[in-house]
Write a protein that holds these residues in place. Structure first.
Motif, PDB file in Angstrom:
ATOM      1  N   GLY A   1     -10.252  -1.405  -2.291  1.00  0.00           N
ATOM      2  CA  GLY A   1      -9.057  -1.364  -3.123  1.00  0.00           C
ATOM      3  C   GLY A   1      -7.841  -0.849  -2.372  1.00  0.00           C
ATOM      4  N   PHE A   2      -8.029   0.213  -1.589  1.00  0.00           N
ATOM      5  CA  PHE A   2      -6.904   0.779  -0.836  1.00  0.00           C
ATOM      6  C   PHE A   2      -6.419  -0.167   0.265  1.00  0.00           C
ATOM      7  N   VAL A   3      -7.345  -0.831   0.937  1.00  0.00           N
ATOM      8  CA  VAL A   3      -6.964  -1.770   2.003  1.00  0.00           C
ATOM      9  C   VAL A   3      -6.157  -2.929   1.425  1.00  0.00           C
ATOM     10  N   LEU A   4      -6.631  -3.488   0.310  1.00  0.00           N
ATOM     11  CA  LEU A   4      -5.921  -4.608  -0.302  1.00  0.00           C
ATOM     12  C   LEU A   4      -4.549  -4.184  -0.819  1.00  0.00           C
ATOM     13  N   ALA A   5      -4.476  -3.000  -1.417  1.00  0.00           N
ATOM     14  CA  ALA A   5      -3.183  -2.502  -1.900  1.00  0.00           C
ATOM     15  C   ALA A   5      -2.222  -2.300  -0.731  1.00  0.00           C
ATOM     16  N   TRP A   6      -2.733  -1.777   0.383  1.00  0.00           N
ATOM     17  CA  TRP A   6      -1.909  -1.573   1.580  1.00  0.00           C
ATOM     18  C   TRP A   6      -1.351  -2.904   2.081  1.00  0.00           C
ATOM     19  N   LEU A   7      -2.196  -3.929   2.101  1.00  0.00           N
ATOM     20  CA  LEU A   7      -1.770  -5.241   2.575  1.00  0.00           C
ATOM     21  C   LEU A   7      -0.713  -5.848   1.656  1.00  0.00           C
ATOM     22  N   VAL A   8      -0.884  -5.677   0.340  1.00  0.00           N
ATOM     23  CA  VAL A   8       0.101  -6.199  -0.613  1.00  0.00           C
ATOM     24  C   VAL A   8       1.460  -5.555  -0.377  1.00  0.00           C
ATOM     25  N   VAL A   9       1.463  -4.221  -0.227  1.00  0.00           N
ATOM     26  CA  VAL A   9       2.723  -3.514   0.010  1.00  0.00           C
ATOM     27  C   VAL A   9       3.329  -3.927   1.338  1.00  0.00           C
ATOM     28  N   ASP A  10       2.498  -3.989   2.369  1.00  0.00           N
ATOM     29  CA  ASP A  10       3.006  -4.284   3.713  1.00  0.00           C
ATOM     30  C   ASP A  10       3.572  -5.697   3.810  1.00  0.00           C
ATOM     31  N   ARG A  11       2.907  -6.660   3.197  1.00  0.00           N
ATOM     32  CA  ARG A  11       3.305  -8.055   3.368  1.00  0.00           C
ATOM     33  C   ARG A  11       4.343  -8.517   2.348  1.00  0.00           C
ATOM     34  N   LEU A  12       4.284  -7.998   1.143  1.00  0.00           N
ATOM     35  CA  LEU A  12       5.094  -8.565   0.066  1.00  0.00           C
ATOM     36  C   LEU A  12       6.274  -7.706  -0.369  1.00  0.00           C
ATOM     37  N   LEU A  13       6.247  -6.405  -0.079  1.00  0.00           N
ATOM     38  CA  LEU A  13       7.352  -5.560  -0.523  1.00  0.00           C
ATOM     39  C   LEU A  13       8.498  -5.661   0.480  1.00  0.00           C
ATOM     40  N   ARG A  14       9.049  -6.861   0.562  1.00  0.00           N
ATOM     41  CA  ARG A  14      10.136  -7.155   1.491  1.00  0.00           C
ATOM     42  C   ARG A  14      11.162  -8.021   0.766  1.00  0.00           C
ATOM     43  N   PRO A  15      12.448  -7.669   0.833  1.00  0.00           N
ATOM     44  CA  PRO A  15      13.010  -6.481   1.484  1.00  0.00           C
ATOM     45  C   PRO A  15      12.657  -5.212   0.717  1.00  0.00           C
TER      46      PRO A  15
END
Length: 446
Positions: free
Chosen positions: A175-189
Motif C-alpha cells: 500500500g505504501f509503495v503504490l501510494a508513493w508511486l501515485v504521488v511521485d508520478r501524478l502529483l504534477r505540477p
C-alpha cells in the motif's frame, strides 16, 4: 489542475489508508505476542501515535522547502521502512525493534494528514471545504478494506513461512509503495508550488498597477503645476514592498504565525481539542465493552461504526463549511462531541445500542472539528505560511491524542469510563466556546 490534484490525492489516500489500517488492525496483537504480556499491548499504538506527531516536523520542513510532493513522499517512505522493520521484528521476535518500527510506521498517518491540506492549496475558496473533505472521505475506503485483509495476510504469511501476524504488514508495504508511486508520478505540477507561483504573479501585477497609477499621478501633478491630487497615491512602493519568499517550515515559524494570527490559533484549538475528545473516549471504549463481557466481534463492529462516522460524512461536513463557514461547523462539532460523550457516559458496560450511537456521533463530531479547523487554518494564512502552521497543527493534534489516550487509561482505571466520558463532554463545551469566539484576522488570506 485542481480536479487532477484531488483525484491523485484520493488515490494515494486510499492506498496509504489500506497500508495504515492493515498494520493498526494487528499492531496490538503483535505487541502482546512479542512482549509476552497484555500490559504492553498498547505500546505499539502509542509509539505509532507519537511517530505521527513528531514525524510531522520534518515532513513540514520538506514541504515548505520543496513542495507537497516531496513532503508526502518522505512520510510514505518512512512508513514503508517502519512496516519493513516490524516484519523483521516479528521474524526475529524483537520487541524493541517492533516499537521503533511502529514509531516510523506513524509516517503513513503523517502523510495521510498532510494530504488533506494539499487538496486545499489550489481550491477555489468557495469550494475549499468540499475538496479538503473529499480527500478525508477517501480514508473510509482504506479503513474498511485494511482490517479485512487480516485473514489473507495470515494465509500469505503461512505461504512465505512468516509469523501469521506479520503477514498483514506485507499488505502495508504494498500500500505504501503504490501510494508513493501515485504521488511521485501524478502529483504534477505540485499544488503548493503552483499556488505560490500564482500568488507571486498576483502580487507582481498589483505592484505594476500601483507603479502605473503613480506614474499617471505624477503626470497629472506636472500638468496641474506641481500640485498632486490628494486622492491619488504617488509612491510606487505603496503597492507593497517586494515580497521575499520565506520557505521556513519549522515549528518555530508556526508558533510565530499563530502568535500574530488569532484565527489560526482558533483553528488549531478546534482540531486539537476535537482530537483529544475523540481519542480519549474511543481508545477506552473496547475496555468498557470488554468489562461487560462483549464479544470481540461486537467490539470490532462498534469501532467500525465509529470509523464510519469519522470519515463517511466528511463531504457533507465540507459542503456545510463552504456554505455557512468554518466557525459554525466547529461549534456544531463541539455540540455533537458533547452529546456523544454524554451518551457514552450513560451507557452500560458491554454492548448497548446507546454506546453504538455515541461512538458514531463521536466520529461525526470529530469530522466536523477536523474539516472546519483545517479549512479555516488554510484560509487565514498565506501560502508560504501554510506548511509551518499546518505542520504545527498536526503535531498538536497528535500530542493531544497521545496525551488523551494516556490520561484516559488513568481515569478509567481510577474513576471509571463514565467519568472519562463526562470529562470529555466538558471539553466538547470548550470547543463550542472556541468556535463561537470572534477574533480578528491577523494574516492576509492566501
Amino acid at each position: 489542475m485542481q480536479r487532477k490534484v484531488v483525484r491523485t490525492l484520493v488515490g494515494s489516500q486510499i492506498l496509504s489508508g489500506v497500508g495504515m489500517a492493515c498494520g493498526i488492525a494487528v499492531g496490538a496483537l503483535l505487541a502482546e505476542d512479542l512482549s509476552g504480556t497484555e500490559a504492553l499491548a498498547g505500546v505499539g499504538t502509542t509509539a505509532q501515535v507519537l511517530g505521527t506527531a513528531l514525524l510531522t516536523i520534518p515532513v513540514a520542513r520538506a514541504t515548505a522547502a520543496r513542495g507537497r510532493r516531496v513532503g508526502l513522499r518522505w512520510g510514505l517512505a518512512v512508513a514503508f521502512v517502519g512496516a519493513a522493520l516490524v516484519l523483521v521484528a516479528a521474524v526475529v521476535r524483537s520487541f524493541p525493534h517492533f516499537v521503533v518500527g511502529m514509531f516510523l510506521f506513524g509516517g503513513g498517518t503523517t502523510a495521510n494528514n498532510q494530504t488533506r491540506y494539499a487538496a486545499a492549496d489550489l481550491a477555489d475558496p468557495t469550494h475549499r471545504g468540499r475538496d479538503l473533505s473529499t480527500v478525508v472521505w477517501a480514508t473510509t475506503i482504506g479503513s474498511v478494506v485494511g482490517p479485512n485483509l487480516v485473514g489473507p495476510g495470515k494465509a500469505l504469511a503461512h505461504t512465505l513461512g512468516l509469523p501469521e501476524l506479520a503477514g498483514t504488514f506485507l499488505f502495508s508495504l504494498v500500500g505504501f509503495v503504490l501510494a508513493w508511486l501515485v504521488v511521485d508520478r501524478l502529483l504534477r505540477p505540485d499544488p503548493l508550488l503552483t499556488a505560490r507561483a500564482l500568488d507571486a504573479a498576483d502580487r507582481e501585477e498589483g505592484r505594476r498597477a500601483a507603479a502605473s497609477a503613480a506614474s499617471a499621478a505624477s503626470a497629472a501633478s506636472d500638468a496641474a503645476g506641481g500640485v498632486q491630487p490628494a486622492d491619488v497615491v504617488a509612491d510606487p512602493a505603496s503597492g507593497g514592498v517586494a515580497d521575499v519568499p520565506n520557505h521556513d517550515g519549522s515549528m518555530r515559524r508556526g508558533f510565530a504565525v499563530v502568535r500574530s494570527n488569532p484565527r489560526a490559533l482558533q483553528a488549531m484549538l478546534v482540531m486539537a481539542l476535537g482530537h483529544l475528545v475523540m481519542v480519549s473516549v474511543m481508545v477506552m471504549t473496547p475496555i468498557h465493552m470488554k468489562h461487560g463481557h462483549a464479544e470481540l466481534e461486537v467490539i470490532g463492529f462498534v469501532i467500525s461504526v465509529h470509523i464510519l462516522g469519522m470519515f463517511a460524512l466528511s463531504p457533507l461536513v465540507g459542503a456545510a463549511v463552504d456554505r455557512w463557514g468554518a466557525p459554525p461547523v466547529a461549534m456544531a462539532g463541539g455540540v455533537v462531541l458533547t452529546l456523544a460523550s454524554l451518551l457514552a457516559s450513560r451507557s452500560q458496560a458491554g454492548w448497548s445500542g446507546l454506546l453504538l450511537v455515541a461512538l458514531f456521533l463521536l466520529g461525526v463530531g470529530w469530522s466536523c472539528t477536523l474539516v472546519s479547523g483545517s479549512t479555516l487554518l488554510t484560509s487565514v494564512v498565506t501560502t508560504d505560511e501554510r506548511p509551518a502552521t499546518q505542520g504545527l497543527a498536526d503535531v498538536l493534534m497528535g500530542l493531544a491524542g497521545a496525551g488523551g489516550g494516556v490520561a484516559a487509561g488513568v481515569v478509567v482505571g481510577s474513576l471509571g469510563y463514565s467519568v472519562l466520558a463526562a470529562g470529555s463532554a466538558a471539553v466538547g463545551v470548550v470547543i463550542l466556546v472556541v468556535g463561537a469566539a470572534r477574533v480578528k484576522r491577523g494574516s492576509a488570506v492566501a
